[in-house]
Design a protein around this motif. Structure first.
Motif, PDB file in Angstrom:
ATOM      1  N   GLY A  95      41.127  36.587 -38.299  1.00 48.61           N
ATOM      2  CA  GLY A  95      42.172  35.571 -38.251  1.00 48.61           C
ATOM      3  C   GLY A  95      42.341  34.802 -39.532  1.00 48.61           C
ATOM      4  N   SER A  96      41.648  35.202 -40.564  1.00 53.74           N
ATOM      5  CA  SER A  96      41.762  34.477 -41.828  1.00 53.74           C
ATOM      6  C   SER A  96      43.115  34.698 -42.487  1.00 53.74           C
ATOM      7  N   GLY A  97      43.748  35.801 -42.128  1.00 47.93           N
ATOM      8  CA  GLY A  97      45.030  36.110 -42.751  1.00 47.93           C
ATOM      9  C   GLY A  97      44.903  36.897 -44.023  1.00 47.93           C
ATOM     10  N   PHE A  98      43.679  37.231 -44.405  1.00 49.36           N
ATOM     11  CA  PHE A  98      43.439  37.968 -45.644  1.00 49.36           C
ATOM     12  C   PHE A  98      42.836  39.336 -45.346  1.00 49.36           C
ATOM     13  N   SER A  99      43.104  40.261 -46.220  1.00 47.89           N
ATOM     14  CA  SER A  99      42.407  41.544 -46.214  1.00 47.89           C
ATOM     15  C   SER A  99      41.604  41.648 -47.500  1.00 47.89           C
ATOM     16  N   LEU A 100      40.374  42.085 -47.350  1.00 49.66           N
ATOM     17  CA  LEU A 100      39.551  42.331 -48.537  1.00 49.66           C
ATOM     18  C   LEU A 100      39.958  43.668 -49.139  1.00 49.66           C
ATOM     19  N   VAL A 101      40.368  43.635 -50.382  1.00 48.02           N
ATOM     20  CA  VAL A 101      40.826  44.862 -51.038  1.00 48.02           C
ATOM     21  C   VAL A 101      39.652  45.576 -51.701  1.00 48.02           C
ATOM     22  N   ARG A 102      38.864  44.852 -52.461  1.00 51.98           N
ATOM     23  CA  ARG A 102      37.710  45.443 -53.127  1.00 51.98           C
ATOM     24  C   ARG A 102      36.864  44.334 -53.742  1.00 51.98           C
ATOM     25  N   SER A 103      35.631  44.696 -54.083  1.00 55.09           N
ATOM     26  CA  SER A 103      34.725  43.762 -54.766  1.00 55.09           C
ATOM     27  C   SER A 103      34.106  44.489 -55.946  1.00 55.09           C
ATOM     28  N   LEU A 104      34.066  43.814 -57.062  1.00 54.47           N
ATOM     29  CA  LEU A 104      33.478  44.435 -58.244  1.00 54.47           C
ATOM     30  C   LEU A 104      32.964  43.347 -59.187  1.00 54.47           C
ATOM     31  N   GLY A 105      31.748  43.531 -59.654  1.00 50.04           N
ATOM     32  CA  GLY A 105      31.193  42.602 -60.636  1.00 50.04           C
ATOM     33  C   GLY A 105      31.139  41.175 -60.148  1.00 50.04           C
ATOM     34  N   GLY A 106      30.988  40.989 -58.842  1.00 48.51           N
ATOM     35  CA  GLY A 106      30.923  39.645 -58.301  1.00 48.51           C
ATOM     36  C   GLY A 106      32.273  39.012 -58.068  1.00 48.51           C
ATOM     37  N   ILE A 107      33.326  39.782 -58.249  1.00 46.81           N
ATOM     38  CA  ILE A 107      34.675  39.266 -58.015  1.00 46.81           C
ATOM     39  C   ILE A 107      35.253  39.967 -56.787  1.00 46.81           C
ATOM     40  N   ASP A 108      35.767  39.171 -55.876  1.00 51.17           N
ATOM     41  CA  ASP A 108      36.342  39.709 -54.646  1.00 51.17           C
ATOM     42  C   ASP A 108      37.855  39.594 -54.687  1.00 51.17           C
TER      43      ASP A 108
ATOM     44  N   ALA B 205      35.303  30.748 -48.156  1.00 50.28           N
ATOM     45  CA  ALA B 205      36.123  30.726 -46.938  1.00 50.28           C
ATOM     46  C   ALA B 205      37.057  29.519 -46.935  1.00 50.28           C
ATOM     47  N   GLN B 206      36.539  28.412 -47.443  1.00 56.01           N
ATOM     48  CA  GLN B 206      37.362  27.197 -47.496  1.00 56.01           C
ATOM     49  C   GLN B 206      38.520  27.370 -48.486  1.00 56.01           C
ATOM     50  N   ALA B 207      38.219  27.956 -49.645  1.00 59.65           N
ATOM     51  CA  ALA B 207      39.277  28.160 -50.640  1.00 59.65           C
ATOM     52  C   ALA B 207      40.344  29.102 -50.097  1.00 59.65           C
TER      53      ALA B 207
ATOM     54  N   ASN C   8      52.273  37.761 -47.080  1.00 65.61           N
ATOM     55  CA  ASN C   8      53.289  37.890 -48.131  1.00 65.61           C
ATOM     56  C   ASN C   8      52.851  38.706 -49.346  1.00 65.61           C
ATOM     57  N   GLY C   9      51.654  39.258 -49.323  1.00 61.19           N
ATOM     58  CA  GLY C   9      51.230  40.124 -50.430  1.00 61.19           C
ATOM     59  C   GLY C   9      50.629  39.401 -51.614  1.00 61.19           C
ATOM     60  N   LEU C  10      50.375  38.099 -51.495  1.00 66.05           N
ATOM     61  CA  LEU C  10      49.730  37.373 -52.600  1.00 66.05           C
ATOM     62  C   LEU C  10      48.338  37.946 -52.851  1.00 66.05           C
ATOM     63  N   THR C  11      48.038  38.243 -54.107  1.00 67.10           N
ATOM     64  CA  THR C  11      46.702  38.722 -54.480  1.00 67.10           C
ATOM     65  C   THR C  11      45.834  37.521 -54.836  1.00 67.10           C
ATOM     66  N   VAL C  12      44.595  37.533 -54.376  1.00 70.65           N
ATOM     67  CA  VAL C  12      43.661  36.440 -54.650  1.00 70.65           C
ATOM     68  C   VAL C  12      42.357  37.027 -55.180  1.00 70.65           C
TER      69      VAL C  12
END
Lengths: 471, 459
Positions: free
Chosen positions: B30-43, B239-241, B50-54
């Motif tokens: 229910g967060s509304g986000f999909s995890l795309v990938r993680s690399l080098g400590g960056i998620d 999670a808060q961010a 709406n497709g916003l990348t975070v």
């Protein structure tokens, strides 16, 4: 702002790139601190050097900053180029460990540092030779050894000196066409007496001194001025404090001499009301408007004047930017600051740039805001907002070893104890409106300020106009 | 703050490295986000609505956080008549939005300065980004005000009028420096068809005359969540961010129309090009430019090594051949890494008495030596050591991490933030010689001279 030149280009090229955009200057010089900073600092005197160590949680990285009173103000009479020439010679070769030690030429010094990704640099200012270095923690002993060799036993090779001389002359000649440099140079020579450490030597004198100087002159300057007295060294980051103290003590063991920074001049000056330097093909005119304050940073009224000045000229919410830029659209940048006050009395300076066709209007608007600020003071609401802002910058300044190191160094240079950084938020909060507004009028007077205009002006102007009244 | 993609584009921070070893973060239902990938400590996450990348890069070593939003629009998206529009719009983004205005005392400027943050924005050929470093307690407020201007910008004609003259003064300040003029003219000659031909700040006439309607059209074409990447680095609760980002950006739809591609291609260069800038000044400059591959091309790694061998430090070849021999005050080499064909530049600021001809020849001599004889193992190792050290240095503060990620986002792949330093470590001497031979010839180059006509001082 613009970001036109984003290449993987060495930084040496960068100062000549276009800067731009929504540029913010830091407010009160460097005001980075955190609660209890003094409790975490290890401060000692090692071989006469004021050594300040501040370990932080960062892994592997150490930032080194420092200063040594060996700046332009200490130049012998008629030898204004010699301090900078001496500083430029430090990375052109040194003896390792002692005056009779093995010779490291400039390539050997560079290779030792570059092979481990470390850097050491020196820059000569008005009062001091400034030291900057960065390395991995494992390479700190190497950096300290090289730093000591360069400061204590520079080789002063004649062929290198000739190269340095030509590079110095080239750099000075380049500054002739730099409107920002010319404006600062012109203003400071108008505001300060010739024997004041903030008085910059004229370009002609620098060039003549460089052409006349010999390697013996820089050797003599080094012998008479360089030394641990007055030297401050700050190490921040992944620092083993015990090992670092030992390394500094060993590398600088037996070093003697040195100087203290110079006090300000007691001689009064009568600054001109306006000075113009006309440069061809400069479609943006650089404007400075300033006055010497006589205040050092550590003087009691200094903080109040800085806070008042920030209300006038810091950031987009400062009065100057919000009116002269945001509302009237007259300039890309206008601001106010207090400068050159670490060791001696400094200057209040308003800076701006205007197109020639908007120059008079821009100066009029700037003066209008300046006079209003001076005559009416700032408001209670403005003071409250600035207090909050200043305290906030403490936290933000914690984000790098460089920020913390710079704060520690400037605090020590200003003659303040390092606990001052912990007291800073409270000192800000304690400021009262009447006192803040009183210092504006106590130290400044718009009618006695010097206006400097540098660039391609719309019409010929008088070069120098007498001051309204002597100070 | 202008040099967004510097010589040291390296890897992960202390906290980042620690995170890298951990398992990929779970995305709360229910967060509304999909995890795309993680690399080098960056998620990397995608906001489903709406497709916003975070991108999240957690590092709690200091109680600050840098928040950045990058829009994939730059001067490459401009045409004649709207040159400089991206940059002018960037300025107008600070003039207020529906819920945050100066008159209300809660504008972005007022908010960030009140909390003591550092903030700014820059525009380049490929992207526009807005960023602030604030105390961690001020993050939510900043996201709220930053998000509002993504779709609710006030964009008033009165603001355009006053800001146009501000930007025009920025343009004029740039013209004060002959080297800036030289770079602009060399770029204009090197790029014939690509929009990199025109300066990001635009032509003066376009700055002065672009109508507010065109700026509105620009805003409504490119300022959408599916054309933006948000990056958060520093001390925050992930999670808060994400919750705040969803709260303040999640209400926007994706763009109603696809983001229009820039499809122009640069024709092959058919011969050497030369540019001369003559104006008052003191000392001359020589600049030699060559078009090299797009930013995502693997040859960017050996090009980076080549440039370090040529120009980084006193051990570098250009220092030895030009500075040390009294031909130049300084000299260097680098690539303006871009989404489309990038531009490689070698430069030298002339020493007093040096001539452009001999300096140009010396620059070519350094390059030709590598073309013919390659580079040494020692040179290669020196550069690799420098890159490894830079990886540690870039942990030092959050703003640098975000700035670098932003540049890789702009050329199309943020993971190069992690991968590019690894690519550099794999570069061989043969790779360096190969790219030196492949991309640099007189016929594919554009050479610029700044020739001072006389001293600039007229009195």
């Amino acid at each position: 702002m613009l970001d036109q030149w984003r290449a993987r280009i060495p930084a040496v090229w960068c100062p000549r790139r276009a800067a731009g955009g929504l540029l913010l200057a830091l407010l009160l010089g460097t005001v980075v601190a955190r609660a209890g900073i003094a409790d975490h600092v290890v401060r000692s005197h090692e071989e006469g050097i004021d050594l300040i160590l501040y370990p932080t949680p960062i892994r592997d990285v150490v930032t080194v900053v420092g200063s040594l009173p060996a700046g332009d103000a200490l130049a012998p009479a008629g030898q204004s180029a010699v301090p900078t020439l001496t500083g430029m010679m430090l990375d052109r070769g040194a003896r390792e460990g002692s005056a009779a030690g093995a010779l490291l030429d400039k390539y050997a010094i560079a290779s030792r540092l570059e092979n481990v990704g470390a850097a050491v640099s020196f820059e000569v200012g008005n009062q001091t030779l400034d030291i900057r270095a960065r390395c991995l923690a494992k390479d700190l002993p190497l950096v300290i050894e090289l730093l000591a060799a360069q400061l204590r036993y520079p080789a002063f090779n004649r062929a290198e000196f000739e190269r340095v001389r030509q590079q110095f002359i080239g750099a000075v000649r380049s500054s002739i066409d730099n409107s920002s440099y010319r404006a600062r140079d012109t203003l400071n020579r108008a505001l300060f007496a010739a024997d004041d450490p903030n008085y910059p030597q004229p370009i002609d004198a620098l060039l003549a001194s460089a052409r006349a100087a010999g390697v013996e002159d820089v050797q003599r300057f080094h012998r008479e001025v360089y030394g641990p007295r007055g030297m401050i060294l700050v190490l921040v980051g992944a620092v083993d404090t015990v090992a670092a103290r030992k390394a500094v003590a060993t590398a600088f063991r037996g070093w003697q001499g040195g100087r203290e920074p110079l006090p300000g001049s007691r001689a009064g000056v009568t600054p001109p009301a306006r000075q113009v330097v006309e440069l061809a093909s400069k479609p943006s005119v650089t404007v400075l408007l300033g006055q010497a304050t006589g205040l050092r940073y550590r003087d009691p009224d200094s903080l109040a004047l800085r806070v008042a000045t920030s209300v006038l000229g810091h950031g987009f919410t400062g009065r100057l930017m919000s009116t002269v830029r945001d509302r009237e659209g007259l300039t890309y940048g206008v601001g106010a600051s207090i400068n050159e006050d670490s060791y001696s009395g400094g200057a209040f300076v308003v800076s701006a740039s205007f197109a020639p066709q908007l120059l008079d209007q821009g100066i009029d608007s700037t003066r209008r805001e300046l006079r209003k600020w001076w005559a009416e003071g700032i408001t209670e609401a403005e003071l409250a907002q600035r207090k909050q802002s200043l305290v906030g910058t403490f936290q933000v300044g914690l984000s790098s070893t460089g920020g913390v190191a710079g704060a520690l160094l400037s605090t020590a240079q200003r003659g303040l104890d390092l606990g001052w950084l912990d007291r800073y938020p409270e000192l800000i909060r304690e400021l009262q409106l009447p006192a803040v507004n009183a210092v504006i009028r106590r130290y400044l007077d718009p009618d006695r300020m010097t206006l400097v205009e540098v660039g391609t002006l719309p019409a010929a102007k008088e070069g120098t106009v007498p001051a309204a009244a002597p100070r | 703050m202008t040099l967004a993609r510097t010589a040291a584009l390296l890897v992960a921070a202390l906290g980042i490295a620690a995170t890298a070893a951990a398992a990929p973060p779970a995305v709360p239902p229910g967060s509304g986000f999909s995890l795309v990938r993680s690399l080098g400590g960056i998620d990397e996450y995608r906001l489903d609505a709406n497709g916003l990348t975070v991108l999240l890069a957690h590092d709690a070593s200091a109680p600050v956080v840098t928040f950045n939003v990058t829009y994939l629009v730059g001067s490459r998206n401009e045409v004649t008549g709207t040159t400089g529009a991206t940059h002018l719009l960037e300025h107008l983004m600070f003039k207020g939005s529906r819920n945050f205005e100066s008159a209300g005392g809660n504008s972005l400027k007022q908010y960030v300065e009140r909390v003591g943050g550092n903030y700014n924005a820059t525009t380049s050929t490929d992207r526009t980004h807005y960023f602030a470093t604030v105390g961690r307690d001020a993050l939510q407020g900043y996201i709220q005000v930053e998000a509002d201007r993504m779709r609710n910008l006030s964009l008033r004609e009165s603001d355009r009028q006053s800001e146009m003259t501000v930007v025009r003064n920025e343009f004029e300040r740039g013209k004060n420096d002959p080297d800036n003029v030289l770079i602009e003219e060399v770029r204009a000659a090197a790029y014939e068809a690509l929009p990199y031909h025109h300066p990001t700040i635009g032509w003066r006439s376009d700055i002065e005359h672009v109508p507010i309607e065109r700026l509105r059209e620009f805003y409504d074409t490119f300022y959408w969540p599916n054309n933006a990447t948000v990056t958060v680095a520093g001390d925050f609760v992930p999670a808060q961010a994400l919750g705040w980002i969803r709260e303040y950006y999640g209400g926007y739809s994706a763009s109603p129309k696809p983001i229009p591609p820039m499809y122009t291609e640069e024709p092959e260069q058919s011969g050497a090009r030369r540019v001369t800038v003559k104006r008052p000044g003191e000392l001359g400059t020589v600049l030699i430019a060559h078009k090299v591959p797009v930013g995502l091309d693997p040859d960017q790694a050996p090009l980076a090594v080549l440039d370090a061998i040529l120009g980084d430090g006193k051990s570098a070849r250009l220092y030895r051949e030009l500075v040390d021999k009294g031909l130049a005050l300084n000299a260097g080499a680098g690539v303006d890494v871009s989404h489309d064909l990038s531009l490689h530049m070698m430069y030298a600021s002339l020493a007093p008495g040096a001539k452009q001809e001999e300096v140009e020849k010396a620059l070519w001599t350094c390059l030709q030596a590598i073309q013919e004889h390659g580079v040494s193992v020692q040179e290669l190792e020196r550069v690799k050591h420098q890159w490894r050290a830079q990886q540690a240095y870039k942990r030092d503060g959050t703003a640098g991490v975000v700035s670098e990620l932003n540049e890789y986002v702009s050329i199309g792949d943020w993971t190069l933030y992690v991968k590019f330093p690894e690519m550099v470590q794999k570069v061989t001497a043969a790779d360096v010689q190969r790219v030196a031979r492949r991309y640099f010839s007189e016929d594919t180059g554009t050479t610029g001279w700044f020739v001072p006509t006389r001293t600039g001082e007229s009195k």
